[in-house]
Enzyme design. Structure first.
Site, mmCIF file in Angstrom:
data_model
loop_
_atom_site.group_PDB
_atom_site.id
_atom_site.type_symbol
_atom_site.label_atom_id
_atom_site.label_comp_id
_atom_site.label_asym_id
_atom_site.label_seq_id
_atom_site.Cartn_x
_atom_site.Cartn_y
_atom_site.Cartn_z
ATOM 1 N N GLU A 26 10.340 -6.821 -1.879
ATOM 2 C CA GLU A 26 9.959 -6.469 -0.510
ATOM 3 C C GLU A 26 11.170 -6.518 0.420
ATOM 4 O O GLU A 26 11.331 -5.658 1.290
ATOM 5 C CB GLU A 26 8.846 -7.404 -0.007
ATOM 6 N N HIS A 28 -4.263 -12.233 -1.101
ATOM 7 C CA HIS A 28 -4.681 -10.847 -0.886
ATOM 8 C C HIS A 28 -5.607 -10.759 0.326
ATOM 9 O O HIS A 28 -6.452 -9.879 0.412
ATOM 10 C CB HIS A 28 -5.400 -10.276 -2.120
#
Lengths: 409, 334
Positions: B57, B126
């Site tokens: 990322e 999540h």
């Protein structure tokens, strides 16, 4: 197997500490001209010996030898010498300006001028460098106005960056010099993205990024090499191994077991290890990598092997962690002295011209400092306070407008 | 369209208009994204405009910043907002400050898309709503749509914006508005007016809230999934609340908020994110500063608890109808 074998925590330790005699005998330095120069289109797998050697062009007699000799015309060499010299003169003058309270901070690049100046002269106007805070020579080689450097260092009303940045964290797009920041390593990947954008546009502009050997430990280094390899980005990724990251020697950064250039191998990139104090070797390595990049062959990792001759910054006293005279024992010498000796050896320079040049540059730097002082040094002159709110976004939102009113009231 | 299709449509419309736009991220290329948001784009625009990245990322955002500096308009995707933290240094130290520190010589016109929010049994990694981390950073804009129509219009505006934008997509409402009743059948966007999405170009300006229900009794400030939950609670309780979908947190539409609270005299803030130092705290402070003499009750905050997002206890954690209903009763008591 020895019976007393057991795991133990290894803490890398430099050979010499304050009070010791400097000792660089452990260094395995290739002779000038000894290392082969692969074709720029050669496969990486064909050059995995190169990152463990040291590419050098200038020999002890000041002659340029071997396959990496870039065969530069004397006027280019003189230009390089001039840019390195003015960098050093400027560094000395502004370091003193800090001691006089004219600026809050300064960092010298003494001993590392060649690895900034040669790439700057070698690469084109449309190429971009992603510098560290120790490559002032890049700007000097492209004749960035000395007085604007001083304005920035004094954070005065004419500071090109409006007093927002610490001294020496320049930004100079027109000079191929990307915006600096105090956090280390985080722009190494920007260079790869910039290079990817150039390739996406079908343009042949290359990006050259610098990172210190200490900062190679940051994740940014790994990420940049991964992206550069995956997308064959036209980037030249340079590790400035000046042996020291503030007080930590290169062994703490992982330099004890391998070379920084050799880290390229794991990414499938060519790695060149270059005498960073040899203007010609630096030039040749960057030219090699640039040719490879422009031909669509992707990125190269270059380790510039050099020595940080000065303290880390105005806030650092290197005699507390290394021998005071260590720089004088550095076996690769001084980049300015070596290029000067080469020019003299080939009959293109002499001591008299050198003295005249040095006097000229000293006068130029003094004049620039004096001119900037007329606007003001630290605290005596500031940009308008409204500038504090500009540039956060393209346009001020209501919060910034209200907050600006608070300070203007 | 559902929200995924609307986001896909926004990307397609903008890529057709401007070849400076490139889409990048983990699994976004050939595969079309784990949520299908980039489906078909690589086939239509080619591999160099829509491409898969290594799993890093920090690398994705770092490279995107460099591309932006060159003159492109990258739209990187972070697969889950829960995984944006490795990129924090790039977002906070680089993208957010590049314009400021270079006095505009270099800019970072990125739009970072990332699915966020809970309500899907996503557990700790999540489900998170990290918007407060980004609204705290000067130089970043933060946008959160609540409908397919808004998602497309806001994403187009974000891509066109010359500042870095964090675009959080509430994944609980990708396929349909969620009324908070997890034990009832899921709704579908096809029956919702905001599921009507024009196929062409349109934009919803950043910094403009949407008054999704007008009312007199209390002002409810919400965004993302919680807009729908709040609307449903208000309808079920028969409360004449004014529900404001903020749509962008930075820049914030302070005028619409002020007008509403001055009218209703009461303000309730609802978000999924944890409470302490969450964006609700900023909203409460602003309302208190600007509407103090109009307030008839303390400002209420209904938020996620100050715990990591749990898996099996999701519906005890999620600020659902029961908790919002209790807060409504409390704020309307006087």
């Amino acid at each position: 197997m020895p019976t007393d074998y057991k795991p133990r925590l290894h803490i890398p330790t430099p050979v010499s500490r304050p009070g010791d005699t400097p000792d660089f005998s452990r260094l395995d330095l290739s002779a000038a001209g000894a290392i082969r120069r692969p074709e720029t289109c050669a496969a990486e797998a064909q050059m995995r010996d190169i990152p463990f050697a040291l590419i050098r062009v200038l020999d002890d007699a000041g002659q340029a030898v071997g396959p990496w000799n870039p065969q530069l015309p004397p006027e280019v060499l003189r230009r390089g010498l001039r840019a390195m010299l003015v960098t050093r003169v400027f560094d000395d003058r502004l370091f003193r300006a800090h001691r006089q309270g004219k600026t809050s901070f300064y960092m010298k690049s003494t001993g590392e001028e060649a690895l900034a100046v040669a790439p700057s002269l070698m690469l084109g106007r449309h190429d971009m460098s992603f510098p560290t805070y120790r490559v002032l020579g890049w700007l000097m080689a492209r004749d960035y106005p000395l007085v604007d450097l001083c304005h920035q260092i004094f954070s005065n009303a004419r500071d090109p960056l409006k007093g927002r940045q610490l001294p020496i964290l320049y930004s100079a797009r027109d000079y191929g010099f990307y915006s600096l920041s105090g956090n280390v390593g985080s722009r190494f990947g920007h260079a790869v993205g910039w290079a990817m954008a150039s390739a996406y546009r079908g343009e042949d502009h290359v990006a050259l990024a610098y990172i210190g050997e200490g900062t190679t430990a940051e994740g940014d280094f790994h990420e940049a090499l991964t992206f550069a390899s995956v997308y064959r980005a036209p980037a030249i990724l340079c590790v400035t191994n000046n042996q020291w990251a503030i007080s930590s020697f290169a062994g703490i950064a992982g330099g004890e077991e391998t070379t920084f250039a050799a880290k390229a191998i794991g990414y499938g990139l060519p790695g060149l290890r270059v005498d960073g104090n040899d203007f010609l070797a630096v030039w040749a390595a960057v030219a090699w990598a640039a040719e490879r990049a422009r031909a669509g062959q992707g990125a190269t990792l270059i380790e510039f092997f050099t020595y940080r001759a000065a303290g880390h910054s105005t806030s650092d006293d290197p005699t507390r962690y290394r021998p005071a005279d260590e720089a004088a024992h550095w076996p690769l010498g001084d980049p300015v002295d070596r290029l000067k000796a080469h020019l003299i050896a080939i009959g293109e320079w002499d001591e008299e011209r050198h003295a005249v040049l040095l006097a000229d540059l000293d006068r130029d730097v003094r004049a620039a400092v004096k001119e900037a002082e007329q606007t003001g040094t630290l605290g005596n002159s500031k940009p308008p306070v409204a500038e504090m709110f500009e540039g956060v976004f393209k346009e001020l939102d209501w919060r910034l407008i209200e907050q600006r009113r608070e300070v203007e009231a | 369209m559902n929200m995924i299709q609307a986001i896909n449509s926004a990307l397609e419309v903008m890529m057709a208009r401007d070849d400076a736009i490139v889409v990048m991220g983990e699994d976004v290329g050939y595969f079309g994204g784990v949520f299908r948001a980039t489906a078909g784009l690589q086939k239509k625009f080619g591999k160099t405009r829509v491409f898969d990245t290594p799993i890093t990322e920090c690398g994705i955002i770092g490279v995107a910043v460099g591309m932006g500096a060159y003159g492109l308009r990258p739209v990187p995707e972070i697969q889950f907002a829960d995984y944006i933290y490795p990129a924090l240094d790039q977002l906070v130290s680089e993208a957010a400050r590049l314009r400021y520190r270079s006095d505009g010589e270099f800019i970072a016109p990125l739009t970072v898309r990332s699915p966020f929010g809970g309500g899907i049994f996503g557990g700790q990694t999540h489900s998170q709503s990290p918007e407060g981390i980004f609204t705290h950073v000067s130089g970043l804009k933060t946008v959160i749509p609540s409908t397919p129509y808004d998602a497309k219009g806001l994403l187009i505006a974000a891509i066109e914006d010359n500042d870095p934008v964090i675009f959080f997509e509430p994944k609980r409402i990708y396929n349909g508005p969620f009324n908070g009743h997890w034990d009832r059948p899921a709704e579908n966007w096809s029956k919702h007016p905001a599921g009507e999405v024009p196929s062409g170009y349109y934009r919803i300006p950043l910094g403009k809230a949407n008054v999704v229900r007008e009312g007199e009794a209390v002002t409810i400030l919400a965004y993302g999934t919680m807009v729908h939950v709040c609307l449903n609670v208000v309808a079920e309780a028969g409360v004449d609340a004014e529900v404001i979908d903020l749509r962008t947190l930075v820049p914030l539409d302070i005028e619409t908020i002020e007008q509403s609270v001055r009218k209703t005299g009461r303000c309730m803030i609802v978000h999924e994110a944890t409470r302490t130092s969450g964006y609700g705290a900023e909203l409460a402070a602003l309302v208190q500063e600007r509407c103090f003499y109009h307030l008839e009750a303390p400002i209420e905050r209904v938020t996620g608890f100050d715990t990591p997002y749990p898996h099996s206890l999701e519906w005890a954690y999620f600020p659902g109808p029961v908790r919002i209903g209790m807060a409504l009763k409390k704020i309307l008591k006087d």
